[in-house]
Design an enzyme around this catalytic site. Structure first.
Site, PDB file in Angstrom:
ATOM      1  N   ASP A 174      -2.598  10.259   3.397  1.00 49.52           N
ATOM      2  CA  ASP A 174      -3.999   9.875   3.547  1.00 49.52           C
ATOM      3  C   ASP A 174      -4.737  10.906   4.391  1.00 49.52           C
ATOM      4  O   ASP A 174      -4.691  10.874   5.615  1.00 49.52           O
ATOM      5  CB  ASP A 174      -4.079   8.489   4.195  1.00 49.52           C
ATOM      6  CG  ASP A 174      -5.522   8.015   4.366  1.00 49.52           C
ATOM      7  OD1 ASP A 174      -6.439   8.647   3.790  1.00 49.52           O
ATOM      8  OD2 ASP A 174      -5.729   7.007   5.086  1.00 49.52           O
ATOM      9  N   GLU A 213      -9.411   3.778   1.886  1.00 48.14           N
ATOM     10  CA  GLU A 213      -8.858   3.847   0.538  1.00 48.14           C
ATOM     11  C   GLU A 213      -7.810   2.773   0.263  1.00 48.14           C
ATOM     12  O   GLU A 213      -7.602   2.386  -0.885  1.00 48.14           O
ATOM     13  CB  GLU A 213      -8.257   5.238   0.290  1.00 48.14           C
ATOM     14  CG  GLU A 213      -6.818   5.451   0.784  1.00 48.14           C
ATOM     15  CD  GLU A 213      -6.639   5.319   2.292  1.00 48.14           C
ATOM     16  OE1 GLU A 213      -7.650   5.413   3.029  1.00 48.14           O
ATOM     17  OE2 GLU A 213      -5.504   5.089   2.742  1.00 48.14           O
ATOM     18  N   LYS A 236     -10.233  13.016   7.765  1.00 49.39           N
ATOM     19  CA  LYS A 236      -9.774  12.628   9.101  1.00 49.39           C
ATOM     20  C   LYS A 236      -9.764  13.824  10.030  1.00 49.39           C
ATOM     21  O   LYS A 236      -9.679  14.971   9.583  1.00 49.39           O
ATOM     22  CB  LYS A 236      -8.334  12.084   9.019  1.00 49.39           C
ATOM     23  CG  LYS A 236      -8.214  10.713   8.395  1.00 49.39           C
ATOM     24  CD  LYS A 236      -6.776  10.240   8.422  1.00 49.39           C
ATOM     25  CE  LYS A 236      -6.624   8.886   7.770  1.00 49.39           C
ATOM     26  NZ  LYS A 236      -7.331   7.799   8.479  1.00 49.39           N
ATOM     27  N   ASP A 295       1.665   6.365   5.479  1.00 50.03           N
ATOM     28  CA  ASP A 295       0.690   5.421   4.919  1.00 50.03           C
ATOM     29  C   ASP A 295       1.207   4.726   3.652  1.00 50.03           C
ATOM     30  O   ASP A 295       0.487   3.964   3.016  1.00 50.03           O
ATOM     31  CB  ASP A 295      -0.632   6.165   4.636  1.00 50.03           C
ATOM     32  CG  ASP A 295      -1.852   5.281   4.861  1.00 50.03           C
ATOM     33  OD1 ASP A 295      -1.722   4.237   5.531  1.00 50.03           O
ATOM     34  OD2 ASP A 295      -2.935   5.634   4.354  1.00 50.03           O
ATOM     35  N   LYS A 334       0.853  -1.184   0.000  1.00 47.03           N
ATOM     36  CA  LYS A 334       0.000   0.000   0.000  1.00 47.03           C
ATOM     37  C   LYS A 334       0.887   1.232   0.000  1.00 47.03           C
ATOM     38  O   LYS A 334       1.659   1.462   0.930  1.00 47.03           O
ATOM     39  CB  LYS A 334      -0.902   0.006   1.237  1.00 47.03           C
ATOM     40  CG  LYS A 334      -1.675   1.321   1.436  1.00 47.03           C
ATOM     41  CD  LYS A 334      -2.595   1.295   2.652  1.00 47.03           C
ATOM     42  CE  LYS A 334      -3.228   2.666   2.890  1.00 47.03           C
ATOM     43  NZ  LYS A 334      -4.108   2.711   4.075  1.00 47.03           N
ATOM     44  N   ARG A 387      -7.698  -0.433   0.904  1.00 49.40           N
ATOM     45  CA  ARG A 387      -8.253  -1.662   0.308  1.00 49.40           C
ATOM     46  C   ARG A 387      -8.651  -1.436  -1.153  1.00 49.40           C
ATOM     47  O   ARG A 387      -8.662  -2.364  -1.948  1.00 49.40           O
ATOM     48  CB  ARG A 387      -9.434  -2.147   1.163  1.00 49.40           C
ATOM     49  CG  ARG A 387     -10.575  -1.182   1.237  1.00 49.40           C
ATOM     50  CD  ARG A 387     -11.520  -1.470   2.392  1.00 49.40           C
ATOM     51  NE  ARG A 387     -10.995  -1.005   3.683  1.00 49.40           N
ATOM     52  CZ  ARG A 387     -11.619  -1.151   4.835  1.00 49.40           C
ATOM     53  NH1 ARG A 387     -12.784  -1.768   4.891  1.00 49.40           N
ATOM     54  NH2 ARG A 387     -11.091  -0.699   5.955  1.00 49.40           N
TER      55      ARG A 387
HETATM   56  N1  BES Z   1      -4.322   4.609   6.773  1.00 51.53           N
HETATM   57  C1  BES Z   1      -5.476   4.369   7.538  1.00 51.53           C
HETATM   58  C2  BES Z   1      -5.270   3.345   8.646  1.00 51.53           C
HETATM   59  C3  BES Z   1      -4.377   3.760   9.781  1.00 51.53           C
HETATM   60  C4  BES Z   1      -4.921   4.276  10.939  1.00 51.53           C
HETATM   61  C5  BES Z   1      -3.013   3.566   9.717  1.00 51.53           C
HETATM   62  C6  BES Z   1      -4.107   4.617  11.990  1.00 51.53           C
HETATM   63  C7  BES Z   1      -2.205   3.918  10.766  1.00 51.53           C
HETATM   64  C8  BES Z   1      -2.749   4.429  11.909  1.00 51.53           C
HETATM   65  C9  BES Z   1      -6.595   3.831   6.638  1.00 51.53           C
HETATM   66  O1  BES Z   1      -6.600   4.278   5.342  1.00 51.53           O
HETATM   67  C10 BES Z   1      -7.888   4.266   7.242  1.00 51.53           C
HETATM   68  O2  BES Z   1      -8.125   5.421   7.279  1.00 51.53           O
HETATM   69  N2  BES Z   1      -8.668   3.316   7.707  1.00 51.53           N
HETATM   70  C11 BES Z   1      -9.913   3.606   8.310  1.00 51.53           C
HETATM   71  C12 BES Z   1     -10.924   2.597   7.833  1.00 51.53           C
HETATM   72  C13 BES Z   1     -12.330   2.910   8.241  1.00 51.53           C
HETATM   73  C14 BES Z   1     -12.811   4.158   7.526  1.00 51.53           C
HETATM   74  C15 BES Z   1     -13.197   1.731   7.919  1.00 51.53           C
HETATM   75  C16 BES Z   1      -9.715   3.514   9.820  1.00 51.53           C
HETATM   76  O3  BES Z   1      -8.982   2.649  10.271  1.00 51.53           O
HETATM   77  O4  BES Z   1     -10.267   4.351  10.520  1.00 51.53           O
HETATM   78 ZN    ZN Z   2      -4.777   4.859   4.585  1.00 53.42          ZN
HETATM   79 MN    MN Z   3      -7.664   6.099   5.131  1.00 54.98          MN
END
Ligand code: BES
Ligand code: ZN
Ligand code: MN
Length: 495
Positions: free
Chosen positions: A271, A350, A278, A289, A266, A352
């Site tokens: 992000d 994003e 966020k 990320d 990835k 996935r």
């Molecule tokens: N890059 C993030 C996941 C992440 C979170 C990595 C904290 C490192 C530390 C990913 O793209 C994301 O935002 N995931 C969301 C998914 C949700 C919207 C289902 C998440 O984990 O909140």
């Molecule tokens: Zn991400």
């Molecule tokens: Mn994300």
């Protein structure tokens, strides 16, 4: 840094410093006893004064002891003798490296007591010495303008005691290569996202692939990505001014037409969450990320560096996730390269979306195994914290190989269940499925989503959201899971 094995004559070695271990009960280790005898009991006298307690992580530098060729002796704590195992040994050596880095010592001989061979054999001993020396001395590639503190002087390490010098030497060589690969990952991940864009990542992959000439690197630009019909990847990328890149690295070290191991990373260079924006606190950390992508680039170049008799392919999906007038919106439906449609209910899920198109691309290599590596979910951090990465997959033998590689490499992961019930949460009224399944079991539903694109492949997924970087005062890339991936590849090449 240069590494070699010493086999005898510890007290006559022409190095700047000897590194010896002391247990918490004040007892000297076997090697330390030899040093103590040579210098007329000066170490014991020092301990008798109560100046060093041998606690794990503590060090003390003694200078100008008689009877030794080396001008200094560094004591490092081995902790409790009863509990002494690999972990204590690693901590003692890291603490010693950190102490050495604060001096002008350029060469040292390690003479620490070692845990039993079942805990740490000669090969992993060598690997630990080299890996920890490099990772402890690692400095962040910062952009501070002031005068840089001088680099650590340590340039030569003699390692011992060893039983089989050849195995230890091989370990030293592998450890140095793994550390160099982890450094590649860390340097890329630590860069700010205004420097490390998808285009930059592709250029870096190209440059790194050139060094070991046996790695071929191809980069798909936006047009080529469109030709591949990677609709999910493009949906993520469409809100960004930075064009996407899809990077293909290939190392052919196997003799015959061996089915490759395909590693998929990835590479979200930043992000923001997109329209599902966020919260501001900590958002800067989303420059990390792309850690999975950096680990894939590092692992492929490592396989080439070590000339492993393996066929390895690295696939990196590199994009930036931004909110914009053109950005993908909650409820939008994208068609993946596999033809399956996805309702994008949350634009922050994003990772996935780019991985599903990359995993589909892996099929053309008829892989023996596919492993994707991603900072995929905050839910994985909630489930496992920062010590274990999450691992899931559709092939238990492959998952077991990753679990075991993690233990051997001291870069562990922990399996979460991936059973069919979780698919329920991804149901959509408008597309084949949604890209999110609610908060519950979020790390698992993310993997379930990826599983829709890996049917018929032997596939495993590493969620490194909690392990790829440190937050707080030590903020920066950790270099994980490069040691795990290295061990996995080395094991496949030799075992
Ligand atoms: N890059 C993030 C996941 C992440 C979170 C990595 C904290 C490192 C530390 C990913 O793209 C994301 O935002 N995931 C969301 C998914 C949700 C919207 C289902 C998440 O984990 O909140
Ligand atoms: Zn991400
Ligand atoms: Mn994300």
């Amino acid at each position: 840094m240069e590494f070699a094995v010493w086999t005898k004559g510890l007290t006559t070695l022409a190095v700047d410093c000897l590194v010896v271990g002391v247990f918490e009960d004040g007892e000297l280790g076997a090697e330390a006893r030899a040093v103590d005898a040579a210098c007329g009991g000066r170490l014991k006298a020092l301990l008798a004064r109560g100046d060093f307690a041998g606690r794990s992580g503590e060090t003390l530098l003694a200078t100008d002891l008689p009877g030794l060729k080396a001008a200094r002796v560094l004591l490092t704590g081995l902790g409790s003798r009863k509990q002494f195992a690999r972990k204590g040994w690693r901590k003692a050596w890291s603490a010693a490296c950190a102490a050495l880095a604060r001096t002008r010592i350029a060469s040292c001989a390690v003479a620490l007591d070692r845990p039993p061979a079942r805990e740490l054999d000669d090969y992993y001993f060598g690997r630990g010495i080299a890996e920890l020396a490099h990772s402890t001395l690692y400095r962040v590639n910062d952009l501070k303008t002031g005068k840089k503190p001088p680099a650590a002087a340590l340039a030569r390490v003699l390692a011992g005691p060893v039983r089989r010098a050849e195995a230890a030497a091989r370990g030293l060589k592998h450890g140095a290569a793994i550390a160099a690969a982890a450094r590649v990952q860390r340097d890329l991940a630590n860069l700010p996202a205004n420097v490390c864009t998808p285009t930059f990542l592709a250029e870096q992959a190209r440059a790194l692939g050139k060094r070991p000439a046996s790695v071929s690197v191809r980069v798909l630009d936006e047009r080529a990505i469109r030709r591949e019909k990677m609709g999910c990847l493009l949906a993520v990328s469409q809100g960004s001014a930075q064009p996407p890149r899809f990077i293909v690295l290939e190392y052919r070290g196997a003799r015959a037409a061996q089915a490759p191991v395909v590693l998929v990373g990835k590479g979200v260079t930043f992000d923001t969450g997109g329209i599902s924006l966020k919260d501001p606190p900590g958002m800067d950390e989303m420059k990390f990320d792309m850690s999975g992508a950096a680990a894939v680039i590092a692992a492929v170049t490592l396989a080439a560096e070590l000339r492993l008799p393996l066929h390895v392919v690295g696939l990196v999906a590199a994009v930036e996730n931004m909110p914009d007038g053109r950005a993908v919106k909650p409820g939008d439906i994208a068609t993946s390269a596999s033809g399956q449609t996805v309702e994008i209910l949350n634009t922050d899920a994003e990772g996935r979306l780019i991985l599903c198109d990359a995993l589909h691309y892996a099929r053309r290599f008829h892989p023996a195994a596919v492993v994707d590596i991603a900072t995929l979910t905050g839910a994985c951090v909630i489930a496992l914290g920062h010590h274990h990465a999450g691992v899931m997959g559709n092939d238990q033998a492959l998952v077991r190989q990753l679990l075991e590689a993690g233990v051997r490499a001291d870069d562990r992961c922990w399996q979460l269940p991936l059973t069919e019930e979780y698919a329920e949460q991804l149901k959509s009224n408008f597309a084949d499925f949604a890209n999110v399944g609610g908060r519950d079991g979020g790390a698992i539903t993310a993997a379930t989503f990826l599983g829709k694109f890996t049917q018929g492949l032997k596939w495993a997924h590493l969620d490194i959201a909690g392990t790829a970087y440190y937050s707080g005062a030590q903020k920066g890339s950790s270099g994980r899971p490069t040691p795990l991936l290295a061990d996995f590849l080395i094991q496949r090449a030799t075992g």
